[in-house]
Design a protein around this motif. Sequence first.
Motif, short mmCIF file in Angstrom:
data_model
loop_
_atom_site.label_atom_id
_atom_site.label_comp_id
_atom_site.label_asym_id
_atom_site.label_seq_id
_atom_site.Cartn_x
_atom_site.Cartn_y
_atom_site.Cartn_z
N TYR A 93 -8.80 -3.27 0.94
CA TYR A 93 -8.17 -4.30 1.78
C TYR A 93 -8.92 -4.45 3.10
CZ TYR A 93 -4.63 -6.59 4.69
OH TYR A 93 -3.96 -7.44 5.56
N ASN A 137 0.83 -1.20 0.00
CA ASN A 137 0.00 0.00 0.00
C ASN A 137 0.86 1.26 0.00
OD1 ASN A 137 -2.18 1.67 2.33
ND2 ASN A 137 -2.34 1.61 0.11
N SER A 161 -5.76 -6.11 -3.51
CA SER A 161 -6.33 -5.98 -2.17
C SER A 161 -7.08 -7.25 -1.77
CB SER A 161 -7.27 -4.77 -2.10
OG SER A 161 -8.33 -4.90 -3.02
#
Length: 330
Positions: free
Chosen positions: A77, A58, A234
């Motif tokens: 996520y 991320n 994700s």
Amino acid sequence: MDSIQTIGSPLMWGGFIAFVFAMLALDLGVFHRKAHAISFKEAGAWSAVWVSLALTFNAVLWWRYGSGPGMEFLTGYLIEKSLSVDNIFVFVVIFTALKIPALYQHRVLFWGILSALVLRAAMIFAGVAMLERFHWLIYVFGAFLILTGVKLFIQRNAEEHPEDGWLMRTARRVIPSTPKFDGQHFLTVENGRKLATPLLMALLLVEASDVLFALDSIPAIFAVTRDPFIVFTSNIFAILGLRSLFFLMAGAMEKFTYLKVGLSGVLIFVGAKMALVDVVHLSPAVSLGVIGLVLGASIVASLVKARNTPPHEPQAPTPDDAKLPSATKA
């Protein structure tokens, strides 16, 4: 309608898929080559590894492509991670009902989740393609998520018995099976016949449950982004951490009394966001805040209730109980 844009180049797709297979090979080939019961400490360590890898990925997206894709990945996520917790409730029921020893549970989940990766990839690309061509499907997905969230809330205290469902009944009729285990093998041979062991039956139920949960989780992330690379990565990071999360939380699921209430709230919120996509525009940051607040409140409320609820005192066995045989240990 304009084609959906993606930040994922062929090199990024190839690199991410290679990373996933490398981690799976490391997991099964090195750390879990020999069957063993997963301890709480080991599950906690692996959970920390998977969450750290997801957050690192991320951070790279945030640095390389800005706050937009970075926030979309983080929100997606969190949605996938929270909804995957509902899988754990079902996994606990499956392993308990089929009396799967803790020694072999990791093997079942490994192969179940490996097949889930392929299935979810196909569903994600199909979903992106359909939404690109048929915009009205976004309203269908939104309504479906709202109904699913309401149903989850209404049935939050209902007991699940997947071992008695139509899938297991059909599998037992179609697939020759035995109630006996043969180590960690999914198939065994008895009297010259190849039979399925309870591990294969558990694997079928695990895969079937993931199909059902994917019908909720994949449309949910489309409320945040339709970039196939962000949706895929994700989703996969959340699934990869599901096994360790299961072993970390399985023994304490009864403490999270209000977790399904929180999950139903997430589904209803995300569904409403999809259904109103052309009317109300919420940034990923607002979505992330609402989802985090709902889940956090349900977890805190559950822990407070568990802390204030006195433990159940074991009842003394009656003379009739003493005559009954002891239960078989899983």
